[in-house]
Scaffold this motif. Structure first.
Motif, short mmCIF file in Angstrom:
data_model
loop_
_atom_site.label_atom_id
_atom_site.label_comp_id
_atom_site.label_asym_id
_atom_site.label_seq_id
_atom_site.Cartn_x
_atom_site.Cartn_y
_atom_site.Cartn_z
N HIS A 53 0.82 -1.21 0.00
CA HIS A 53 0.00 0.00 0.00
C HIS A 53 0.86 1.26 0.00
O HIS A 53 2.06 1.22 0.32
CB HIS A 53 -0.92 0.02 1.23
CG HIS A 53 -0.26 0.56 2.46
ND1 HIS A 53 0.69 -0.15 3.17
CD2 HIS A 53 -0.37 1.75 3.11
CE1 HIS A 53 1.10 0.55 4.20
NE2 HIS A 53 0.49 1.72 4.19
N GLY A 54 0.24 2.38 -0.34
CA GLY A 54 0.90 3.66 -0.27
C GLY A 54 0.00 4.79 -0.74
O GLY A 54 -0.92 4.58 -1.53
N PRO A 111 -5.61 -11.89 -4.26
CA PRO A 111 -4.23 -11.43 -4.41
C PRO A 111 -3.93 -11.14 -5.88
O PRO A 111 -4.51 -11.75 -6.78
CB PRO A 111 -3.40 -12.63 -3.91
CG PRO A 111 -4.34 -13.43 -3.06
CD PRO A 111 -5.70 -13.26 -3.70
N GLY A 112 -3.03 -10.20 -6.11
CA GLY A 112 -2.61 -9.91 -7.47
C GLY A 112 -3.31 -8.74 -8.13
O GLY A 112 -3.01 -8.40 -9.27
N LYS A 144 4.87 1.36 -11.36
CA LYS A 144 5.12 0.06 -12.00
C LYS A 144 6.51 -0.45 -11.66
O LYS A 144 6.71 -1.65 -11.43
CB LYS A 144 4.94 0.18 -13.52
CG LYS A 144 3.49 0.31 -13.94
CD LYS A 144 3.35 0.49 -15.44
CE LYS A 144 1.87 0.64 -15.82
NZ LYS A 144 1.71 0.88 -17.28
N ASN A 145 7.48 0.45 -11.59
CA ASN A 145 8.84 0.05 -11.22
C ASN A 145 8.88 -0.43 -9.77
O ASN A 145 9.56 -1.41 -9.45
CB ASN A 145 9.81 1.21 -11.42
CG ASN A 145 10.08 1.49 -12.88
OD1 ASN A 145 9.94 0.61 -13.73
ND2 ASN A 145 10.48 2.72 -13.19
N TYR A 146 8.15 0.26 -8.88
CA TYR A 146 8.09 -0.16 -7.48
C TYR A 146 7.47 -1.56 -7.35
O TYR A 146 7.88 -2.36 -6.52
CB TYR A 146 7.26 0.83 -6.66
CG TYR A 146 8.05 1.91 -5.98
CD1 TYR A 146 8.97 1.60 -4.98
CD2 TYR A 146 7.86 3.25 -6.30
CE1 TYR A 146 9.70 2.59 -4.34
CE2 TYR A 146 8.58 4.25 -5.66
CZ TYR A 146 9.50 3.92 -4.69
OH TYR A 146 10.22 4.91 -4.06
N MET A 147 6.49 -1.84 -8.19
CA MET A 147 5.74 -3.09 -8.07
C MET A 147 6.32 -4.22 -8.94
O MET A 147 5.77 -5.30 -8.99
CB MET A 147 4.27 -2.86 -8.48
CG MET A 147 3.53 -1.89 -7.57
SD MET A 147 3.46 -2.49 -5.87
CE MET A 147 3.94 -1.01 -4.98
N LYS A 148 7.42 -3.93 -9.61
CA LYS A 148 8.03 -4.94 -10.50
C LYS A 148 8.37 -6.19 -9.70
O LYS A 148 8.95 -6.15 -8.62
CB LYS A 148 9.29 -4.37 -11.14
CG LYS A 148 9.85 -5.21 -12.28
CD LYS A 148 11.02 -4.51 -12.95
CE LYS A 148 10.54 -3.31 -13.75
NZ LYS A 148 11.67 -2.67 -14.49
N GLY A 149 7.97 -7.34 -10.24
CA GLY A 149 8.26 -8.61 -9.59
C GLY A 149 7.20 -9.06 -8.60
O GLY A 149 7.27 -10.17 -8.08
N GLY A 192 -3.17 -3.42 -2.23
CA GLY A 192 -3.50 -4.73 -2.80
C GLY A 192 -3.00 -5.84 -1.91
O GLY A 192 -2.25 -5.64 -0.94
N LEU A 193 -3.45 -7.05 -2.22
CA LEU A 193 -3.02 -8.26 -1.55
C LEU A 193 -1.94 -8.92 -2.40
O LEU A 193 -2.17 -9.21 -3.58
CB LEU A 193 -4.19 -9.23 -1.37
CG LEU A 193 -5.35 -8.72 -0.53
CD1 LEU A 193 -6.60 -9.57 -0.74
CD2 LEU A 193 -4.99 -8.68 0.95
N SER A 194 -0.77 -9.11 -1.83
CA SER A 194 0.33 -9.67 -2.61
C SER A 194 0.42 -11.19 -2.41
O SER A 194 -0.27 -11.76 -1.59
CB SER A 194 1.65 -9.03 -2.19
OG SER A 194 1.91 -9.26 -0.84
#
Length: 233
Positions: free
Chosen positions: A23-24, A78-79, A36-41, A231-233
Motif C-alpha cells: 500500500h501507499g 491477491p494480485g 510500476k517500477n516499485y511493483m516490479k516482480g 493490494g493483496l500480494s
C-alpha cells in the motif's frame, strides 16, 4: 503512524506490518511508470476506476475486462492492485486482516453526503463476513478542514440528506460559506458503522498546503492526480 518513502509515497506503519499487504499514498513524484517500477516482480495487475463522485462500490475478485465506474473497489483476490486517484479528496483504505480483504475508497464531499464509507463497511460485512470492529482503516492526505471552503449549497445538501453536520464550521466572515473537515466526517461515519476509533489511522498532511502533493484547488492547471494504491500480494 505514517512513514514517507523516498519522496514518492507515504505508508501507514500498522499496514506495513502485514506481509500480505502492499500500500501507499502517493506524492506528486509518484507517476504510473514509477509505481510500476516499485511493483516490479510482485505480479500485480493495476485496477483503477472511472471515478464519478458516486456511492457505487465495485466488488472485484476477477480482474475486469473493461473500465468500471464508481468510487470504491473491494477485493479478496491477491494480485490486484487497487488504485484511487485524488487531488484534495480523501483516499481511504480498509483492511480486514482476518479475512484478507481490502477496499480502496474515494471520498469527496459527495461521497460523504451519500455515506459511501458506511456502505463499504456494510458491504465488507455482508459479502465477506468482515466484522467492522476488526477492520483497520488508513486515511491518506487530503485538503484539511482549514482550507476546504464550500458553499451553502453543499451544506444544504447534507441537511436534506439528514447527514451529520458535525464536520462543518461556519466561515468567520464570508456569508454563506463553510469549512468542511473531510477526515473528521469520514472518521465519524466509520465509527458510526462500527469501526473502532483506535483502528483508524491517518497521514495528517494537507494537499492544499503541501507543495509535494497535488491540490485541485491550488493546481487547477494540471490534470495529474495523486496515485493511492493497496493490494493483496
Amino acid at each position: 503512524m505514517s512513514k514517507k518513502h523516498d519522496f514518492y509515497y507515504y505508508s501507514i506503519s500498522c499496514l506495513e506490518e502485514l506481509p500480505f499487504i502492499v500500500h501507499g499514498f502517493g506524492t506528486k513524484f509518484l507517476t504510473e511508470l514509477k509505481l510500476k517500477n516499485y511493483m516490479k516482480g510482485k505480479n500485480l495487475n493495476f485496477l483503477s476506476l472511472k471515478q464519478i463522485h458516486s456511492d457505487i462500490i465495485r466488488y472485484v475478485d476477477v480482474f475486469p475486462g473493461e473500465k468500471l465506474e464508481g468510487d470504491a473497489i473491494v477485493t479478496s483476490s491477491p494480485g490486484i492492485l487497487l488504485i484511487i486517484k485524488t487531488a484534495d479528496c480523501l483516499p481511504v483504505f480498509i483492511v480486514s486482516k482476518n479475512r484478507r480483504v481490502v477496499a480502496a475508497v474515494h471520498c469527496g464531499w459527495r461521497g460523504i453526503q451519500r455515506q459511501l464509507i458506511q456502505k463499504v463497511v456494510s458491504g465488507l460485512n455482508n459479502f465477506y463476513a468482515c466484522e467492522p470492529d476488526a477492520c483497520i482503516v488508513a486515511m491518506g492526505p487530503s485538503i484539511c478542514g482549514d482550507c476546504y471552503e464550500i458553499g451553502q449549497d453543499v451544506y444544504e445538501s447534507f441537511v436534506r440528506a439528514h447527514v451529520s453536520l458535525q464536520a462543518f464550521r461556519r466561515h468567520p466572515w464570508r456569508e454563506g460559506k463553510w469549512f468542511l473537515d473531510l477526515k473528521g466526517a469520514v472518521r465519524s461515519q466509520l465509527i458510526h458503522a462500527g469501526v473502532k476509533n483506535a483502528s483508524i489511522h491517518s497521514v495528517d498532511i494537507c494537499t492544499h498546503c503541501e507543495e509535494n502533493l497535488i491540490s485541485y484547488r491550488r493546481d487547477a492547471h494540471t490534470k495529474r492526480r495523486l496515485l493511492n494504491f493497496i493490494g493483496l500480494s
